[in-house]
Design an enzyme around this catalytic site. Structure first.
Site, PDB file in Angstrom:
ATOM      1  N   HIS A 263       0.856  -1.189   0.000  1.00 21.44           N
ATOM      2  CA  HIS A 263       0.000   0.000   0.000  1.00 21.44           C
ATOM      3  C   HIS A 263       0.886   1.230   0.000  1.00 21.44           C
ATOM      4  O   HIS A 263       1.935   1.236   0.624  1.00 21.44           O
ATOM      5  CB  HIS A 263      -0.899   0.004   1.248  1.00 21.44           C
ATOM      6  CG  HIS A 263      -2.074   0.903   1.100  1.00 21.44           C
ATOM      7  ND1 HIS A 263      -2.020   2.253   1.357  1.00 21.44           N
ATOM      8  CD2 HIS A 263      -3.340   0.635   0.700  1.00 21.44           C
ATOM      9  CE1 HIS A 263      -3.211   2.780   1.127  1.00 21.44           C
ATOM     10  NE2 HIS A 263      -4.031   1.825   0.725  1.00 21.44           N
ATOM     11  N   ASP A 317      -7.817  -5.454   0.177  1.00 19.15           N
ATOM     12  CA  ASP A 317      -8.305  -6.388  -0.834  1.00 19.15           C
ATOM     13  C   ASP A 317      -7.940  -7.836  -0.560  1.00 19.15           C
ATOM     14  O   ASP A 317      -8.426  -8.734  -1.246  1.00 19.15           O
ATOM     15  CB  ASP A 317      -7.747  -5.988  -2.219  1.00 19.15           C
ATOM     16  CG  ASP A 317      -8.444  -4.747  -2.747  1.00 19.15           C
ATOM     17  OD1 ASP A 317      -9.624  -4.558  -2.421  1.00 19.15           O
ATOM     18  OD2 ASP A 317      -7.803  -3.975  -3.473  1.00 19.15           O
TER      19      ASP A 317
HETATM   20  N1  ACO Z   1       4.110  -7.479  -4.287  1.00 15.45           N
HETATM   21  C1  ACO Z   1       5.451  -7.439  -4.429  1.00 15.45           C
HETATM   22  N2  ACO Z   1       6.185  -6.312  -4.318  1.00 15.45           N
HETATM   23  C2  ACO Z   1       5.530  -5.188  -4.056  1.00 15.45           C
HETATM   24  C3  ACO Z   1       4.130  -5.146  -3.889  1.00 15.45           C
HETATM   25  C4  ACO Z   1       3.430  -6.354  -4.016  1.00 15.45           C
HETATM   26  N3  ACO Z   1       2.093  -6.396  -3.889  1.00 15.45           N
HETATM   27  N4  ACO Z   1       3.761  -3.884  -3.644  1.00 15.45           N
HETATM   28  C5  ACO Z   1       4.877  -3.150  -3.642  1.00 15.45           C
HETATM   29  N5  ACO Z   1       5.947  -3.926  -3.897  1.00 15.45           N
HETATM   30  C6  ACO Z   1       7.349  -3.500  -3.993  1.00 15.45           C
HETATM   31  C7  ACO Z   1       7.617  -2.947  -5.389  1.00 15.45           C
HETATM   32  O1  ACO Z   1       8.070  -3.950  -6.262  1.00 15.45           O
HETATM   33  C8  ACO Z   1       8.675  -1.927  -5.086  1.00 15.45           C
HETATM   34  O2  ACO Z   1       9.894  -2.598  -4.902  1.00 15.45           O
HETATM   35  P1  ACO Z   1      11.297  -1.930  -5.362  1.00 15.45           P
HETATM   36  O3  ACO Z   1      11.427  -0.683  -4.539  1.00 15.45           O
HETATM   37  O4  ACO Z   1      12.295  -2.971  -5.055  1.00 15.45           O
HETATM   38  O5  ACO Z   1      11.137  -1.652  -6.825  1.00 15.45           O
HETATM   39  C9  ACO Z   1       8.267  -1.363  -3.732  1.00 15.45           C
HETATM   40  O6  ACO Z   1       7.535  -2.409  -3.105  1.00 15.45           O
HETATM   41  C10 ACO Z   1       7.378  -0.136  -3.840  1.00 15.45           C
HETATM   42  O7  ACO Z   1       6.281  -0.467  -4.676  1.00 15.45           O
HETATM   43  P2  ACO Z   1       5.489   0.564  -5.557  1.00 15.45           P
HETATM   44  O8  ACO Z   1       4.730  -0.164  -6.603  1.00 15.45           O
HETATM   45  O9  ACO Z   1       6.404   1.646  -6.010  1.00 15.45           O
HETATM   46  O10 ACO Z   1       4.515   1.172  -4.459  1.00 15.45           O
HETATM   47  P3  ACO Z   1       3.299   2.103  -4.745  1.00 15.45           P
HETATM   48  O11 ACO Z   1       3.075   2.862  -3.496  1.00 15.45           O
HETATM   49  O12 ACO Z   1       3.463   2.867  -5.994  1.00 15.45           O
HETATM   50  O13 ACO Z   1       2.082   1.087  -5.021  1.00 15.45           O
HETATM   51  C11 ACO Z   1       0.368  -0.463  -4.692  1.00 15.45           C
HETATM   52  C12 ACO Z   1       1.147   0.700  -4.074  1.00 15.45           C
HETATM   53  C13 ACO Z   1      -0.131  -0.059  -6.092  1.00 15.45           C
HETATM   54  C14 ACO Z   1      -0.855  -0.750  -3.840  1.00 15.45           C
HETATM   55  C15 ACO Z   1       1.291  -1.688  -4.771  1.00 15.45           C
HETATM   56  O14 ACO Z   1       1.648  -2.101  -3.484  1.00 15.45           O
HETATM   57  C16 ACO Z   1       0.654  -2.840  -5.545  1.00 15.45           C
HETATM   58  O15 ACO Z   1       0.708  -2.851  -6.781  1.00 15.45           O
HETATM   59  N6  ACO Z   1       0.027  -3.828  -4.842  1.00 15.45           N
HETATM   60  C17 ACO Z   1      -0.649  -4.922  -5.497  1.00 15.45           C
HETATM   61  C18 ACO Z   1      -2.013  -4.472  -6.016  1.00 15.45           C
HETATM   62  C19 ACO Z   1      -2.992  -4.266  -4.895  1.00 15.45           C
HETATM   63  O16 ACO Z   1      -3.142  -5.082  -3.996  1.00 15.45           O
HETATM   64  N7  ACO Z   1      -3.717  -3.130  -4.990  1.00 15.45           N
HETATM   65  C20 ACO Z   1      -4.747  -2.789  -4.007  1.00 15.45           C
HETATM   66  C21 ACO Z   1      -4.275  -1.665  -3.117  1.00 15.45           C
HETATM   67  S1  ACO Z   1      -5.500  -1.240  -1.952  1.00 15.45           S
HETATM   68  C22 ACO Z   1      -6.597  -0.343  -2.835  1.00 15.45           C
HETATM   69  O17 ACO Z   1      -6.284   0.315  -3.769  1.00 15.45           O
HETATM   70  C23 ACO Z   1      -7.990  -0.453  -2.477  1.00 15.45           C
END
Ligand code: ACO
Length: 401
Positions: A263, A317
């Site tokens: 998140h 989620d």
């Molecule tokens: N699985 C694996 N690695 C992850 C995940 C994940 N679910 N989420 C974040 N990371 C890692 C990224 O790979 C990144 O790693 P790095 O720094 O080595 O490149 C780091 O954590 C930061 O991730 P970002 O994608 O830059 O974080 P951001 O804040 O932009 O994204 C998000 C947040 C979109 C929720 C992300 O965690 C994600 O894609 N999760 C999976 C989808 C999901 O569950 N979405 C629902 C969110 S809740 C809602 O919207 C209601």
């Protein structure tokens, strides 16, 4: 931070001042109008929570009765909207159907009087009342059935579950569903709420505001993740496959995210996930377990071991899909159910935006060229040396053979 520093995804950049919701991502705290979400989940109802979010205070008994009755009165859909829905392909995603229906409301209620409190209230009531009916109607119609008429003797959540199955739900199931709606009702400036605010800031009608937010919620990085979580649990298949699945996926060159984890704000387990997990367990106790729950528990433990250090824990989620599955809701309705709840937060932000509106118009950092000479069509080469995005031209060519 300099005024021009670019932050991808606007991370950490305040987009408004708001008194609606509060999130502390380090301590895992979520409040609506200052009240902790756990307390609302234990004591309130979705309709009352919606009132709180939109009008900023807990209603009196009379105010709550009046609000609930008004919503009940407006639940039905105009026959032209039902006719329009009959033309939707049954294979289409229910979020696309919902976005179209929400936008279509603007055709029927076209008067726009954003400075008239009566207009604001009517739009709030209409959207809260009709969105669940639209979701249930599409579900019935895509199976070739007529939509089920809403029932005035049923409360908000019981009525929705009734319209989905033409069966009065078990009281515990209806109560748990109502709590799920409360948990999903508001979450500050997430992508869909931001989208709603940007649309609202143009002073367009509230139906366009909600349609824009529904479209934004649909994506797999936002509300669409709840549906994807179940697909992932299904793909894993059994508890003893979890570790290998996580490790294989983490070693892939093209890293794929684990749906339902991570998140932008929370660096601990999402407080809503904590409550949802308890709700899932209550449902399993009464109606029997779910094989996916054991896989989910193991996945949470393995992920904590592998990615907990990066602050990646279950988000809202992760467990919601298991609750909805136990309630008999099909997987592709999980995100529309999220939308039913989040309409409350979107409307609260719409109303707040109108109170102190300035059109959103951020800036950008231009990375392109200047003073490029226009080349006449007959003189252009098919393989220009310089492309705006490396590899884009080749990708484009590969699609046209
Ligand atoms: N699985 C694996 N690695 C992850 C995940 C994940 N679910 N989420 C974040 N990371 C890692 C990224 O790979 C990144 O790693 P790095 O720094 O080595 O490149 C780091 O954590 C930061 O991730 P970002 O994608 O830059 O974080 P951001 O804040 O932009 O994204 C998000 C947040 C979109 C929720 C992300 O965690 C994600 O894609 N999760 C999976 C989808 C999901 O569950 N979405 C629902 C969110 S809740 C809602 O919207 C209601």
């Amino acid at each position: 931070m300099s005024a021009c520093e670019y932050r991808p995804g606007l991370e950490g950049i305040p987009a408004k001042e708001s008194g609606i919701g509060f999130v502390d991502g380090k301590q895992g705290i979520l409040e609506y109008r200052g009240i902790r979400i756990e307390e609302l989940a234990a004591k309130s109802s979705f309709v009352e929570t919606t009132f709180l979010l939109i009008w900023g205070y807990l209603p009196t008994f009379e105010e709550l009765e009046a609000f609930a009755t008004e919503i009940q009165y407006h639940r039905r859909l105009k026959y032209r909207i039902r006719d329009m829905m009959k033309c939707f392909p049954e294979t289409g995603h229910p979020m696309d159907a919902l976005q179209s229906c929400a936008a279509a409301l603007g055709l029927f209620y076209s008067r726009r009087a954003l400075d008239d409190p009566a207009y604001i209230r009517a739009a709030v009531v209409r959207l809260l009342a009709k969105i669940p009916t639209m979701v249930a109607a599409f579900q019935m119609m895509r199976q070739g059935n007529d939509p089920i008429r809403p029932r005035d003797d049923l409360d908000y959540s019981s009525n929705f579950l009734y319209m989905l199955n033409e069966q009065i739900p078990d009281p515990l199931a209806a109560q748990i569903f109502d709590i799920c709606l409360m948990l999903h009702a508001e979450h500050t400036i997430n992508a869909s709420t931001f989208s709603a605010m940007v649309t609202a800031s143009t002073l367009t009608d509230p139906y366009a505001v909600i349609a824009s937010a529904v479209g934004t919620l649909a994506g797999p990085l936002h509300g669409g993740a709840n549906e994807e979580v179940l697909l992932m649990l299904k793909e894993i298949g059994s508890v003893d496959r979890v570790e290998a699945y996580v490790d294989e996926r983490m070693q892939q060159k093209q890293k794929q995210k684990f749906m339902g984890f991570g998140h932008r704000v929370y660096k601990v387990k999402d407080p809503r996930a904590v409550v949802l997990q308890q709700l899932a367990e209550q449902l399993f106790d009464k109606f029997g377990g779910d094989e996916y729950y054991d896989i989910a528990l193991k996945l949470e433990a393995v992920m904590a071991d592998r990615l907990g250090g990066k602050g990646i824990y279950p988000n809202v989620d992760f467990y919601s899909g298991l609750v909805y599955r136990k309630l008999g809701i099909p997987a592709d309705l999980f995100t529309p159910v999220f939308a039913i709840a989040r309409v409350a937060g979107w409307l609260a932000h719409w109303k707040e935006q109108l109170n102190a509106n300035r059109i959103f118009r951020p800036t950008q950092i231009y990375t392109g060229d200047h003073e490029i000479t226009y080349i006449p069509l007959e003189k252009r080469t098919t393989t220009p040396e310089k492309r705006a995005v490396p590899g884009d031209y080749e990708r484009y060519r590969s699609t046209i053979g």
